[in-house]
Design an enzyme around this catalytic site. Structure first.
Site, mmCIF file in Angstrom:
data_model
loop_
_atom_site.group_PDB
_atom_site.id
_atom_site.type_symbol
_atom_site.label_atom_id
_atom_site.label_comp_id
_atom_site.label_asym_id
_atom_site.label_seq_id
_atom_site.Cartn_x
_atom_site.Cartn_y
_atom_site.Cartn_z
ATOM 1 C CD1 TRP A 197 -7.927 10.295 1.196
ATOM 2 C CD2 TRP A 197 -7.671 8.122 1.686
ATOM 3 N NE1 TRP A 197 -6.661 10.117 1.714
ATOM 4 C CE2 TRP A 197 -6.477 8.798 2.023
ATOM 5 C CE3 TRP A 197 -7.739 6.741 1.880
ATOM 6 C CZ2 TRP A 197 -5.369 8.146 2.564
ATOM 7 C CZ3 TRP A 197 -6.628 6.094 2.423
ATOM 8 C CH2 TRP A 197 -5.465 6.785 2.754
ATOM 9 C CD GLU A 239 -6.609 14.495 4.917
ATOM 10 O OE1 GLU A 239 -6.674 13.756 5.901
ATOM 11 O OE2 GLU A 239 -6.712 14.069 3.746
ATOM 12 N NE ARG A 265 -4.429 14.343 8.565
ATOM 13 C CZ ARG A 265 -5.593 14.181 9.183
ATOM 14 N NH1 ARG A 265 -5.667 14.155 10.493
ATOM 15 N NH2 ARG A 265 -6.710 14.065 8.466
ATOM 16 C CG ASP A 266 -0.998 16.104 6.341
ATOM 17 O OD1 ASP A 266 -0.524 15.101 6.913
ATOM 18 O OD2 ASP A 266 -2.166 16.149 5.903
ATOM 19 C CB SER A 289 1.601 13.488 4.871
ATOM 20 O OG SER A 289 1.160 12.402 4.106
ATOM 21 C CD1 TRP A 318 -1.082 2.387 2.205
ATOM 22 C CD2 TRP A 318 -2.760 1.796 0.851
ATOM 23 N NE1 TRP A 318 -1.951 3.454 2.124
ATOM 24 C CE2 TRP A 318 -2.989 3.111 1.301
ATOM 25 C CE3 TRP A 318 -3.686 1.200 -0.026
ATOM 26 C CZ2 TRP A 318 -4.103 3.853 0.910
ATOM 27 C CZ3 TRP A 318 -4.792 1.944 -0.416
ATOM 28 C CH2 TRP A 318 -4.991 3.252 0.053
ATOM 29 C CG MET A 319 2.482 5.142 -2.285
ATOM 30 S SD MET A 319 3.555 5.254 -3.731
ATOM 31 C CE MET A 319 2.333 5.532 -5.032
ATOM 32 C CG ASN A 320 -1.633 7.154 2.055
ATOM 33 O OD1 ASN A 320 -1.286 6.151 2.644
ATOM 34 N ND2 ASN A 320 -1.818 8.299 2.673
ATOM 35 C CG ASP A 321 -0.908 11.576 1.576
ATOM 36 O OD1 ASP A 321 -1.813 10.888 1.113
ATOM 37 O OD2 ASP A 321 -1.044 12.294 2.575
HETATM 38 C C1 FRU Z 1 -3.925 12.443 3.242
HETATM 39 C C2 FRU Z 1 -3.665 11.899 4.636
HETATM 40 C C3 FRU Z 1 -2.844 12.887 5.439
HETATM 41 C C4 FRU Z 1 -2.183 12.005 6.451
HETATM 42 C C5 FRU Z 1 -1.925 10.738 5.657
HETATM 43 C C6 FRU Z 1 -2.031 9.476 6.454
HETATM 44 O O1 FRU Z 1 -4.197 11.461 2.296
HETATM 45 O O2 FRU Z 1 -4.894 11.615 5.279
HETATM 46 O O3 FRU Z 1 -3.593 13.935 6.008
HETATM 47 O O4 FRU Z 1 -0.996 12.549 6.957
HETATM 48 O O5 FRU Z 1 -2.880 10.723 4.613
HETATM 49 O O6 FRU Z 1 -1.603 8.372 5.715
#
Ligand code: FRU
Length: 544
Positions: free
Chosen positions: A330, A238, A186-187, A113, A53-56
């Site tokens: 998402w 975010e 966050r972020d 992130s 799995w990968m996101n940001d």
């Molecule tokens: C955005 C997010 C960020 C958070 C990260 C968690 O896609 O929800 O706000 O830091 O993903 O994986």
């Protein structure tokens, strides 16, 4: 059915092999993607994780000739889980070398992130032997605190590297920015603010962004906050980013604030919008400027469904602002029909600011480095489309759906109301479409349509029964459409780079045909001539 069971067994074997990798700094040293039954869905030239799995995108920074891409990563599963920072580097923004995981979750929490900067003056004191450190600034997400119902479970921490990002040390005095009780906090995206001689952190704080200043990356002071009264609060804010960019035409120094929101995106689910504005070292003020229509007052970085949490690289030479986003949403990211890996990043894009008829606007163009992927080329030069329909055979250019197209369509003297560019498999039944419409009621808009490409049933909000639309930010009689297709994705750049639409899809077979067609009112719905269509189409190679 037997086939399905066989594939499932193969995949289970594959994931259990992954799960046996030791956790800790030695994990995942074999970084080549393992062969998997869903390889035909893996993009050829986009960045994807080796597995899982990968996101940001996180911590993007240019340092000693290398582009660093970190990313939200859960190496032990194909859905979101305890967050690590995965890591890859590139010397050309095209080929990416997978490196071992950079940051692991620990007893303080998951690594959410954030960003990374080259601390070239060694303001943090983390440098070694006269060489500047890389400093990563990220969110520590205390999962136990969240489960216990606390509101202060997100805080900001830093880590540093003095060996070109190969190994990282978390700062012993983390957190550097504790939480005063804001649930979503966050972020952090940090920039060096040259004019005010300070580091500036832009942070998402639920329904607004907050700005903090620092001299050494370790001590942060609150500067201001913005956005609580701005439009669009249908989801949590975010991954914000504030960065300087010069307006090309006037050479005026200006700023841009990007904010990601989920849900509430332009066409549903996750999306990113932007505000051109001013930064005085303490406060952000958006520009007052003309809007396109009374109903569309948001400026979206992307009107497609699949470009989220995008930010730009730090410390890039030659004044370039290079952006990459997470090419998913998402709404359905955890259900997409790939198993051994999940998600890709967008192609890198150069950002620029322009004075237009609709105010100062942000344009995107694919980075020129991508030209080296071009393989076979076909010129298109049509002097009015014969019968409104032209079919281009893509097979001589590409047999795997990796295609770039750059067409200019002149609307002058045309009575056509709609233009369709349709990429389809041999049967023509499965297709992805993009185009333009000036039909009464639509007026002047671009669209994309993925309802008829392969598997759309895995989640009901993946391909709802409507077009994905974007307003046109120009009245010029010439349309430009640039598209980058990569098996399971399309990124379409209209006009001079706004709007942009990015969509993913899951075809059973590669696209082998492009149909260019027009429709109009003359002849009661019969195809109408469009004027001139000129440009090129290329087959694109793999990134390695
Ligand atoms: C955005 C997010 C960020 C958070 C990260 C968690 O896609 O929800 O706000 O830091 O993903 O994986």
């Amino acid at each position: 059915m037997r086939n399905a069971i066989f594939l499932l067994c193969l995949f289970t074997l594959f994931l259990s092999a992954c799960n046996q990798a030791p956790s800790g700094a030695d994990a995942k040293t074999d970084l080549a993607p393992a062969a998997a039954p869903d390889d035909h869905l893996r993009p050829g030239y986009h960045f994807t994780p080796p597995s899982a799995w990968m996101n940001d995108p996180n911590g993007m920074v240019f340092h000693e000739g290398e582009w660093h891409l970190f990313y939200q990563y859960y190496p032990d599963g194909n859905t979101w889980g305890p967050m690590h920072w995965g890591h890859a580097v590139s010397t050309d923004l095209v080929s990416w070398e997978h490196l071992p995981i950079a940051l692991f979750p620990d007893e303080d929490g998951y690594i959410f992130s954030g960003s990374a900067v080259e601390d070239w003056r060694n303001s943090s004191g983390f440098g070694k032997d006269g060489k500047p450190p890389l400093v990563a600034i990220y969110t520590i997400h205390d999962i136990e605190g969240e489960k216990a119902g606390a509101t202060d479970y997100e805080s900001q921490g830093i880590a540093y590297s003095t060996d070109k990002g190969r190994t990282w040390t978390k700062y012993a005095e983390n957190p550097v920015l504790p939480n005063q009780g804001i649930k979503d906090f966050r972020d952090p995206k940090v920039i060096w603010d040259e004019a005010h001689n300070q580091w500036v952190m832009t942070l998402a704080a639920q329904d607004r962004v907050q700005f903090y200043g620092s001299k050494d990356l370790k001590t942060w002071a609150f500067l201001s906050e913005w956005g609580q009264n701005s439009r669009n609060h249908s989801g949590v804010w975010e991954c914000p980013e504030l960065f300087p960019l010069t307006v090309m035409e006037s050479q005026e120094a200006s700023w841009v604030l990007n904010v990601s929101i989920n849900p509430g995106g332009a066409n549903g689910g996750s999306g990113t919008f932007y505000f051109p504005g001013h930064w005085d070292g303490k406060e952000f003020t958006p520009r007052k400027q003309a809007n396109f229509t009374p109903t569309d007052t948001m400026n979206w970085v992307d009107y497609g469904r699949d470009n989220y949490a995008g930010v730009t690289f730090s410390d890039v030479p030659d004044g370039r602002r290079v952006f990459m986003g997470w090419m998913s949403n998402w709404d359905y990211a955890m259900q997409v029909p790939t198993q051994s890996w999940r998600s890709a990043m967008t192609i890198p894009r150069d950002l620029s600011l322009h004075e237009t008829d609709f105010g100062v606007r942000l344009h995107q163009q694919p980075v020129k480095e991508l030209e080296k992927l071009r393989r076979n080329e076909k010129n298109i030069d049509l002097d009015r489309l014969p019968d409104g329909v032209t079919i281009v055979d893509l097979k001589p250019l590409s047999d795997n759906g990796q295609i770039e197209l750059d067409l200019t369509i002149d609307l002058v003297d045309s009575d056509a109301e709609e233009l369709y560019l349709t990429f389809s498999d041999e049967s023509g039944e499965h297709f992805y479409r993009t185009g333009y419409s000036r039909k009464p009621g639509v007026d002047n808009a671009f669209f994309t349509d993925r309802r008829s490409v392969g598997n759309t049933a895995f989640k009901d909000n993946f391909a709802p029964d409507r077009l994905t639309v974007a307003p046109r930010w120009s009245n010029h009689h010439e349309l430009r459409i640039r598209a980058f297709l990569d098996r399971t994705s399309a990124e379409v750049f209209f006009d001079e780079g706004e709007p942009v639409m990015t969509d993913i899809f899951f075809p059973e077979a590669p696209f082998t045909k492009l149909t260019i067609e027009t429709y109009g009112t003359t002849g009661e719905g019969m195809p109408a001539g469009w004027g001139l269509v000129k440009g090129q189409i290329w087959g694109l190679g793999d990134k390695d």
